[in-house]
Scaffold this motif. Structure first.
Motif, short mmCIF file in Angstrom:
data_model
loop_
_atom_site.label_atom_id
_atom_site.label_comp_id
_atom_site.label_asym_id
_atom_site.label_seq_id
_atom_site.Cartn_x
_atom_site.Cartn_y
_atom_site.Cartn_z
N THR A 27 1.26 5.82 8.17
CA THR A 27 1.18 5.83 6.71
C THR A 27 2.36 6.59 6.13
O THR A 27 3.04 6.12 5.21
N THR A 28 2.63 7.77 6.70
CA THR A 28 3.76 8.58 6.25
C THR A 28 5.07 7.82 6.44
O THR A 28 5.94 7.82 5.55
N ALA B 78 0.83 -1.20 0.00
CA ALA B 78 0.00 0.00 0.00
C ALA B 78 0.87 1.26 0.00
O ALA B 78 0.54 2.25 -0.66
N ALA B 79 1.98 1.21 0.72
CA ALA B 79 2.87 2.38 0.79
C ALA B 79 3.51 2.68 -0.56
O ALA B 79 3.80 3.83 -0.87
N TRP C 220 0.43 4.26 -2.47
CA TRP C 220 -0.22 5.40 -1.82
C TRP C 220 0.10 6.76 -2.44
O TRP C 220 -0.83 7.55 -2.69
N PRO C 221 1.36 7.10 -2.70
CA PRO C 221 1.64 8.43 -3.27
C PRO C 221 0.93 8.67 -4.60
O PRO C 221 0.44 9.78 -4.85
N THR C 222 0.84 7.66 -5.44
CA THR C 222 0.15 7.80 -6.72
C THR C 222 -1.34 8.05 -6.49
O THR C 222 -1.95 8.92 -7.12
N PHE C 223 -1.92 7.31 -5.56
CA PHE C 223 -3.34 7.48 -5.26
C PHE C 223 -3.63 8.88 -4.72
O PHE C 223 -4.55 9.55 -5.18
N THR C 224 -2.84 9.32 -3.76
CA THR C 224 -3.12 10.63 -3.15
C THR C 224 -2.86 11.77 -4.13
O THR C 224 -3.59 12.76 -4.12
N GLY D 36 -6.70 11.55 1.35
CA GLY D 36 -5.75 11.02 2.31
C GLY D 36 -6.51 10.30 3.42
O GLY D 36 -7.74 10.22 3.38
N VAL D 37 -5.81 9.80 4.39
CA VAL D 37 -6.44 9.15 5.53
C VAL D 37 -6.08 9.94 6.78
O VAL D 37 -4.99 9.79 7.32
N VAL E 109 5.39 4.95 3.82
CA VAL E 109 5.74 5.49 2.50
C VAL E 109 7.22 5.88 2.48
O VAL E 109 7.96 5.57 1.54
#
Length: 133
Positions: free
Chosen positions: A54-55, A21-22, A25-29, A35-36, A58
């Motif tokens: 999460t941070t 997920a990490a 995640w940057p592509t999704f956000t 964000g979450v 990543v």
């Protein structure tokens, strides 16, 4: 018969999912702007023990160790269990080592206390990071 996984194997499996997920995640956000947020932080202004995970995940999968440590050093514990659990699952799958024995009530209780201390340390870190302590 259903395959039994030990607690470290389950945590390692979670670590694999968190790592995957990490990576994504940057592509999704960046494409959605979503964000979450931490609900406790949003509602009360007080961070939870998991704030920054999460941070940190990543940052860790992108090789930014200092950034991961600054966000939530607990990510290193998850990463360590994941690195150990992956070969363990493989060796069990290949039949090299046997299935895990169930934990005794005493061992479960001890691990519960360890996790409580870890959560308290993480919360103290987050309170300090957000300027509460």
């Amino acid at each position: 018969m259903r395959r039994q996984f030990s607690v470290p194997e389950r945590i390692g499996g979670f670590g694999v999912l968190a790592g995957a997920a990490a990576v994504l995640w940057p592509t999704f956000t960046s494409s959605t702007g979503l964000g979450v947020p931490c609900l406790l932080l949003k509602v009360t202004g007080v961070p939870c023990p998991g704030c920054g995970l999460t941070t940190a995940a990543v940052a860790l999968v992108h090789g930014h160790l200092a950034g991961a440590a600054a966000a939530n050093p607990g990510i290193f514990g998850l990463a360590a269990v994941t690195v150990v659990a992956l070969p363990l699952v493989l060796l069990r799958r290949l039949g090299v080592i046997s299935a895990p024995a169930p934990w005794s009530d005493r061992a479960r209780s001890r691990m519960g206390r360890v996790m409580l201390v870890a959560a308290a340390m993480s919360w103290a870190f987050q309170l300090h990071r957000f300027g509460f302590a």
